[in-house]
Design a protein around this motif. Structure first.
Motif, PDB file in Angstrom:
ATOM      1  N   PHE A 139      -0.021  17.854 -48.412  1.00 15.74           N
ATOM      2  CA  PHE A 139      -0.510  17.057 -49.562  1.00 15.74           C
ATOM      3  C   PHE A 139      -0.854  15.626 -48.697  1.00 15.74           C
ATOM      4  N   GLY A 212      -0.940   7.062 -58.084  1.00 12.50           N
ATOM      5  CA  GLY A 212      -2.160   7.511 -58.207  1.00 12.50           C
ATOM      6  C   GLY A 212      -1.843   9.087 -58.113  1.00 12.50           C
ATOM      7  N   ALA A 213      -2.953   9.824 -57.821  1.00 11.82           N
ATOM      8  CA  ALA A 213      -2.814  11.192 -57.343  1.00 11.82           C
ATOM      9  C   ALA A 213      -2.909  11.932 -58.658  1.00 11.82           C
ATOM     10  N   GLU A 214      -2.721  11.508 -60.041  1.00 11.12           N
ATOM     11  CA  GLU A 214      -2.641  12.110 -61.184  1.00 11.12           C
ATOM     12  C   GLU A 214      -3.158  11.202 -62.275  1.00 11.12           C
ATOM     13  N   TRP A 216      -3.041   8.603 -65.438  1.00 16.18           N
ATOM     14  CA  TRP A 216      -2.160   7.815 -66.253  1.00 16.18           C
ATOM     15  C   TRP A 216      -3.014   6.856 -67.056  1.00 16.18           C
ATOM     16  N   ASN A 234      -3.611   1.037 -59.790  1.00 16.02           N
ATOM     17  CA  ASN A 234      -3.836   2.342 -59.684  1.00 16.02           C
ATOM     18  C   ASN A 234      -4.633   2.545 -58.274  1.00 16.02           C
ATOM     19  N   ILE A 235      -4.661   3.887 -57.816  1.00 15.22           N
ATOM     20  CA  ILE A 235      -5.051   4.100 -56.505  1.00 15.22           C
ATOM     21  C   ILE A 235      -5.881   5.466 -56.718  1.00 15.22           C
ATOM     22  N   TYR A 236      -6.801   5.903 -56.189  1.00 20.03           N
ATOM     23  CA  TYR A 236      -7.708   7.079 -56.610  1.00 20.03           C
ATOM     24  C   TYR A 236      -8.117   7.442 -55.096  1.00 20.03           C
ATOM     25  N   GLY A 237      -7.799   9.123 -55.064  1.00 21.02           N
ATOM     26  CA  GLY A 237      -8.439   9.734 -53.879  1.00 21.02           C
ATOM     27  C   GLY A 237      -8.647  11.238 -54.111  1.00 21.02           C
ATOM     28  N   LEU A 238      -9.074  11.815 -53.292  1.00 26.70           N
ATOM     29  CA  LEU A 238      -8.895  13.305 -53.465  1.00 26.70           C
ATOM     30  C   LEU A 238      -8.941  14.047 -51.926  1.00 26.70           C
ATOM     31  N   THR A 239      -8.535  15.033 -51.785  1.00 25.52           N
ATOM     32  CA  THR A 239      -8.362  15.823 -50.307  1.00 25.52           C
ATOM     33  C   THR A 239      -9.784  15.989 -49.651  1.00 25.52           C
ATOM     34  N   THR A 301     -16.386  15.914 -58.334  1.00 26.15           N
ATOM     35  CA  THR A 301     -14.964  15.884 -58.204  1.00 26.15           C
ATOM     36  C   THR A 301     -14.515  16.577 -59.625  1.00 26.15           C
ATOM     37  N   ASP A 303     -13.972  14.873 -62.090  1.00 26.99           N
ATOM     38  CA  ASP A 303     -13.252  13.786 -62.695  1.00 26.99           C
ATOM     39  C   ASP A 303     -14.320  12.817 -63.530  1.00 26.99           C
ATOM     40  N   LYS A 425       2.888  15.548 -58.420  1.00 27.47           N
ATOM     41  CA  LYS A 425       1.959  15.558 -59.785  1.00 27.47           C
ATOM     42  C   LYS A 425       2.722  16.337 -60.941  1.00 27.47           C
TER      43      LYS A 425
HETATM   44  P1  AMP Z   1      -5.599  16.123 -54.463  1.00 32.82           P
HETATM   45  O1  AMP Z   1      -6.761  16.384 -53.668  1.00 32.82           O
HETATM   46  O2  AMP Z   1      -4.806  17.240 -54.593  1.00 32.82           O
HETATM   47  O3  AMP Z   1      -4.900  14.717 -54.048  1.00 32.82           O
HETATM   48  O4  AMP Z   1      -6.127  15.660 -56.029  1.00 32.82           O
HETATM   49  C1  AMP Z   1      -7.120  14.994 -56.289  1.00 32.82           C
HETATM   50  C2  AMP Z   1      -7.209  14.848 -57.558  1.00 32.82           C
HETATM   51  O5  AMP Z   1      -5.954  14.249 -58.238  1.00 32.82           O
HETATM   52  C3  AMP Z   1      -8.445  14.065 -58.238  1.00 32.82           C
HETATM   53  O6  AMP Z   1      -9.806  14.831 -58.075  1.00 32.82           O
HETATM   54  C4  AMP Z   1      -8.003  13.551 -59.363  1.00 32.82           C
HETATM   55  O7  AMP Z   1      -8.387  14.725 -60.502  1.00 32.82           O
HETATM   56  C5  AMP Z   1      -6.558  13.250 -59.394  1.00 32.82           C
HETATM   57  N1  AMP Z   1      -6.236  11.824 -59.085  1.00 32.82           N
HETATM   58  C6  AMP Z   1      -6.155  11.337 -57.824  1.00 32.82           C
HETATM   59  N2  AMP Z   1      -5.806   9.967 -58.297  1.00 32.82           N
HETATM   60  C7  AMP Z   1      -5.869   9.740 -59.634  1.00 32.82           C
HETATM   61  C8  AMP Z   1      -5.984   8.599 -60.272  1.00 32.82           C
HETATM   62  N3  AMP Z   1      -5.681   7.419 -59.812  1.00 32.82           N
HETATM   63  N4  AMP Z   1      -6.025   8.716 -61.660  1.00 32.82           N
HETATM   64  C9  AMP Z   1      -6.194   9.976 -62.163  1.00 32.82           C
HETATM   65  N5  AMP Z   1      -6.441  11.118 -61.564  1.00 32.82           N
HETATM   66  C10 AMP Z   1      -6.416  10.833 -60.089  1.00 32.82           C
END
Ligand code: AMP
Ligand code: ZN
Length: 435
Positions: A139, A212-214, A216, A234-239, A301, A303, A425
């Motif tokens: 992760f 972040g990561a989910e 809220w 809040n922080i956002y990102g994805l693999t 994404t 999202d 998560k």
């Molecule tokens: P992962 O690649 O397993 O870390 O998952 C990434 C996914 O987690 C994203 O595409 C979002 O759907 C979700 N995610 C990550 N950060 C946030 C956040 N701050 N708020 C809502 N969803 C998030």
């Protein structure tokens, strides 16, 4: 508050656009040279690097979807030979093979850079002690935050998720000033602190949480801030793009600044793929502009969010993205009605007497969908003689949910701490129907 990289975060927008176009052009050349998947896709779209003259030309490029990553599992989308990889991460997903991401040494430098920007945007400095309770391992959460915190020169406590009692002990003993974890785990930690009767204002030094990561909600932000005595950002990102560090809220907490010099965002209609007018809500699409090992063009994404173009009072010129409103694929269809889990959360958290712990279960009973929402009540509701109060609260919750969802729902007020807790998560929705 200090800006980690003024030349990127405060760049005038016309200069930023020039930089983005230049990088996009280079990306098209780079991927068509090195990744057969993109060579084919770009060939089919009939686009070469010289066709990229303005930012609008991004629309001529093909999308990349999650399926493409799966079809090319594990290394098919990599643009460098395996020997050049410094690290591999993966996202577990719910079924089947994980989504894989590779990093060259330069990609790790980039990741450290965007995470350093993120943490300093939240006010983290070299003097801070960062209690990092995101999971370490495949992760991206744990090691991503770790990289950024080290870059800043903060003291990192790489505690990872789980063993909540020990987390609470270490938070106090090591004098953590910053907490990083998923928002649902922050609440689990808050619960443990309350259980042990720890006065957070007196015994902890925590100042800010980066969660972040989910998904809220704002209500969850307020709960967390009150319970932990911190500012929650809040922080956002994805693999698929890099991990955490794609976007981060500044101290004004009004949307997350997206690092556009390296990740190019678009908002499209999830059904048609058409670009939506500025400011509209839709599916976030991201293009990595400088990644080496796994560059991604127009990644869908799934999202749902909105881009906020107005300048921010912090002075950063970077666009902001609103908190994720849900995923294009998390909508439940219950008896033909669209049900968004986020809306259920918002409704539950607006009702007095409920705790921010809930679970949504959909199942099929005699061919009919049944929606059940379990939500924890406060302990006062479970004292002897509180049965009637509990029942009337249950009725109120049912009525409120039926009103916003437009579908019948069974509500269960559960005892405090009876629903499953998560260290990473949270799994809030369980769909037992075989669709
Ligand atoms: P992962 O690649 O397993 O870390 O998952 C990434 C996914 O987690 C994203 O595409 C979002 O759907 C979700 N995610 C990550 N950060 C946030 C956040 N701050 N708020 C809502 N969803 C998030
Ligand atoms: Zn700002």
């Amino acid at each position: 508050m200090p800006v980690w990289n003024p030349s990127a975060e405060l760049l005038p927008r016309d200069e930023l656009r020039l930089l983005q176009v230049e990088r996009l052009r280079r990306l098209v050349a780079y991927t068509s040279e090195r990744v057969p998947f993109y060579r084919d896709a770009l060939g089919r779209a009939g686009v070469t690097a010289s066709d990229i003259r303005s930012l609008d030309d991004v629309r001529r490029l093909p999308f990349t979807v999650k399926e493409d990553l799966r079809d090319n599992y594990p290394f098919g989308l990599f643009a460098v030979p395996k020997e050049d990889l410094a690290r591999i991460h993966a996202s577990s997903g719910t079924t089947g093979k994980p989504t894989v991401a590779g990093y060259t040494p330069a990609d790790l430098v980039l990741w450290g850079e965007v995470m350093a920007r993120s943490l300093s945007m939240a006010g983290v400095t070299a003097d801070d002690v960062v209690h990092n309770a995101y999971g370490y391992g495949l992760f991206t959460g744990g090691l991503g935050v770790h990289l950024g915190a080290e870059r800043i020169g903060a003291t990192v406590v790489p505690v990872s998720g789980g063993l909540t009692k020990r987390q609470v002990m270490l938070l106090e003993d090591f004098g953590a000033t910053v907490l990083t974890c998923t928002p649902s785990y922050a609440l689990v930690i808050a619960e443990e602190l309350a259980e042990q009767g720890i006065d957070v204002a007196k015994r902890l030094k925590l100042r800010v949480g980066i969660f972040g990561a989910e998904p809220w909600t704002e209500t969850m932000r307020r709960e967390t801030e009150a319970k932990l005595g911190i500012r929650a950002l809040n922080i956002y990102g994805l693999t698929e793009i890099i991990g955490p560090g794609v976007a981060q809220e500044c101290e004004h907490a009004a949307g997350m600044h997206l690092f556009e010099d390296v990740f190019l965002p678009e908002i499209v209609d999830p059904d048609t793929g058409e670009t939506l007018p500025a400011g509209e809500q839709g599916e976030l699409v991201l293009t990595t502009l400088t990644k080496e090992a796994m560059p991604v063009i127009r990644y869908r994404t799934r999202d749902r969010t909105r881009l906020i173009q107005e300048p921010c009072t912090c002075g950063r010129t970077l666009v902001r993205m609103e908190r994720i409103m849900g995923r294009t694929d998390d909508m439940l269809i219950v008896r033909g009605v669209n049900v968004f889990p986020q809306l259920i959360e918002q409704t539950l958290l607006s009702i007095e007497g409920l705790e921010p712990q809930y679970q949504i279960v959909v199942q099929r009973v005699e061919l009919l969908d049944e929606l059940e929402v379990s939500v924890e009540g406060t302990s006062a509701l479970f004292e002897t003689g509180a049965d009637a109060r509990r029942a009337s609260l249950g009725a109120r919750v049912t009525q409120a949910l039926v009103e916003v969802l437009g579908v019948s729902v069974n509500v269960r007020i559960a005892e405090p701490r009876s629903l499953p807790r998560s260290e990473g998560k949270a799994k809030r929705v369980i769909d037992r129907r075989e669709l």
